[in-house]
Design an enzyme around this catalytic site. Structure first.
Site, mmCIF file in Angstrom:
data_model
loop_
_atom_site.group_PDB
_atom_site.id
_atom_site.type_symbol
_atom_site.label_atom_id
_atom_site.label_comp_id
_atom_site.label_asym_id
_atom_site.label_seq_id
_atom_site.Cartn_x
_atom_site.Cartn_y
_atom_site.Cartn_z
ATOM 1 N N THR A 8 0.847 -1.192 0.000
ATOM 2 C CA THR A 8 0.000 0.000 0.000
ATOM 3 C C THR A 8 0.881 1.241 0.000
ATOM 4 O O THR A 8 1.985 1.216 0.551
ATOM 5 C CB THR A 8 -0.939 0.037 1.229
ATOM 6 N N ASP A 66 -8.597 -2.836 -0.520
ATOM 7 C CA ASP A 66 -9.346 -1.884 -1.330
ATOM 8 C C ASP A 66 -10.601 -1.532 -0.547
ATOM 9 O O ASP A 66 -11.295 -2.401 -0.030
ATOM 10 C CB ASP A 66 -9.697 -2.452 -2.710
HETATM 11 P P1 IMP Z 1 -8.553 2.797 -2.084
HETATM 12 O O1 IMP Z 1 -8.906 1.588 -1.298
HETATM 13 O O2 IMP Z 1 -7.109 3.149 -1.898
HETATM 14 O O3 IMP Z 1 -8.991 2.709 -3.517
HETATM 15 O O4 IMP Z 1 -9.288 3.991 -1.368
HETATM 16 C C1 IMP Z 1 -10.576 4.420 -1.677
HETATM 17 C C2 IMP Z 1 -10.819 5.785 -1.139
HETATM 18 O O5 IMP Z 1 -11.565 5.685 0.044
HETATM 19 C C3 IMP Z 1 -9.558 6.560 -0.835
HETATM 20 O O6 IMP Z 1 -9.734 7.877 -1.270
HETATM 21 C C4 IMP Z 1 -9.453 6.493 0.653
HETATM 22 O O7 IMP Z 1 -8.876 7.664 1.193
HETATM 23 C C5 IMP Z 1 -10.903 6.350 1.092
HETATM 24 N N1 IMP Z 1 -10.924 5.526 2.276
HETATM 25 C C6 IMP Z 1 -10.672 4.204 2.360
HETATM 26 N N2 IMP Z 1 -10.703 3.802 3.638
HETATM 27 C C7 IMP Z 1 -10.963 4.893 4.361
HETATM 28 C C8 IMP Z 1 -11.069 5.104 5.765
HETATM 29 O O8 IMP Z 1 -10.888 4.221 6.608
HETATM 30 N N3 IMP Z 1 -11.344 6.360 6.128
HETATM 31 C C9 IMP Z 1 -11.507 7.381 5.244
HETATM 32 N N4 IMP Z 1 -11.395 7.243 3.938
HETATM 33 C C10 IMP Z 1 -11.111 5.985 3.490
#
Ligand code: IMP
Length: 187
Positions: A8, A66
Site C-alpha cells: 500500500t 481496497d
Molecule cells: P482505495 O482503497 O485506496 O482505492 O481507497 C478508496 C478511497 O476511500 C480513498 O480515497 C481512501 O482515502 C478512502 N478511504 C478508504 N478507507 C478509508 C477510511 O478508513 N477512512 C476514510 N477514507 C477511506
C-alpha cells in the site's frame, strides 16, 4: 517476530493495520508496489486482480486493501470510485452534493486480501455503518474520516484516536477476519 508484507502507498491504512496486527505479535511491513486498479464493480474484483498482478511481480506472500465509502441514498456512490472522488471533489464535494439531504446514511466497506506462499488468494470483508456529518471535523485519520460518523457515536472518525477507530472500522473488521483465515493466532 513474524512479518507480513502489506502492499500500500496509503500511510493511514498502513498504521491502522499495523496497530491491529501488533495485538497478534505480527509486524506489518509496507511494500511500495503499485498495481493497476482495474475498472470493476466490486472491491473484491480489484483485490483479486491486484493480488494476482503482485504475485507475478514479486512471488511472495502479501496483503492488499481496497476500500470505499458508499452513500446509501445515492446508490452507493462513490463506492469503487471513492479514491477518484476524494481526489477530485474531496470531503467538501460530498458535503456539497448532500447539502439538502436529510437521509445521510452511509457505510464504509473494506476488502482485505492475502496471497499465501502457494499463490492462493484469501479474501475477507468488513463494513461499518454510519452517516455523513454536516461539516468536516477532526484532525486524525485520512480520506473521508472528517465526514464519517459511525453509528452510535457523536464523533466522526477524524475525531477519534487510531485505537478508537480500529475498534469499529471496516478495515479492522476485514483484517481481523483475514488474520483468522491465515491462522496467525496459532503462531
Ligand atoms: P482505495 O482503497 O485506496 O482505492 O481507497 C478508496 C478511497 O476511500 C480513498 O480515497 C481512501 O482515502 C478512502 N478511504 C478508504 N478507507 C478509508 C477510511 O478508513 N477512512 C476514510 N477514507 C477511506
Amino acid at each position: 517476530m513474524r512479518k507480513i508484507w502489506f502492499a500500500t502507498s496509503n500511510k493511514g491504512k498502513l498504521i491502522e493495520v499495523q496497530e491491529r496486527f501488533s495485538h497478534l505479535g505480527i509486524e506489518v511491513e509496507q511494500l511500495i508496489a503499485p498495481y493497476p486498479e482495474i475498472q470493476a464493480d466490486t472491491l473484491d474484483e480489484v483485490v483479486e486482480d491486484g493480488l494476482k498482478f503482485l504475485w507475478k511481480e514479486y512471488s511472495r506472500p502479501l496483503m492488499i486493501d481496497d476500500s470505499g465509502l458508499f452513500l446509501d441514498d445515492r446508490e452507493g456512490f462513490p463506492g469503487v470510485y471513492s479514491a477518484y472522488v476524494l481526489h477530485t471533489l474531496g470531503c467538501q464535494g460530498i458535503l456539497d452534493l448532500m447539502h439538502s439531504d436529510t437521509e445521510r446514511q452511509a457505510h464504509f466497506k473494506c476488502c482485505a486480501g492475502y496471497i499465501d506462499e502457494s499463490g492462493n488468494v484469501h479474501i475477507a470483508r468488513g463494513r461499518v455503518d454510519g452517516s455523513i456529518s454536516k461539516e468536516e471535523r477532526g484532525t486524525t485519520g485520512f480520506g473521508f474520516d472528517p465526514i464519517f460518523m459511525p453509528e452510535g457515536h457523536a464523533r466522526v472518525f477524524a475525531e477519534m484516536t487510531l485505537e478508537e477507530k480500529n475498534k469499529m472500522s471496516h478495515r479492522s473488521r476485514a483484517f481481523d477476519k483475514l488474520a483468522g483465515m491465515m491462522e496467525l493466532k496459532k503462531d
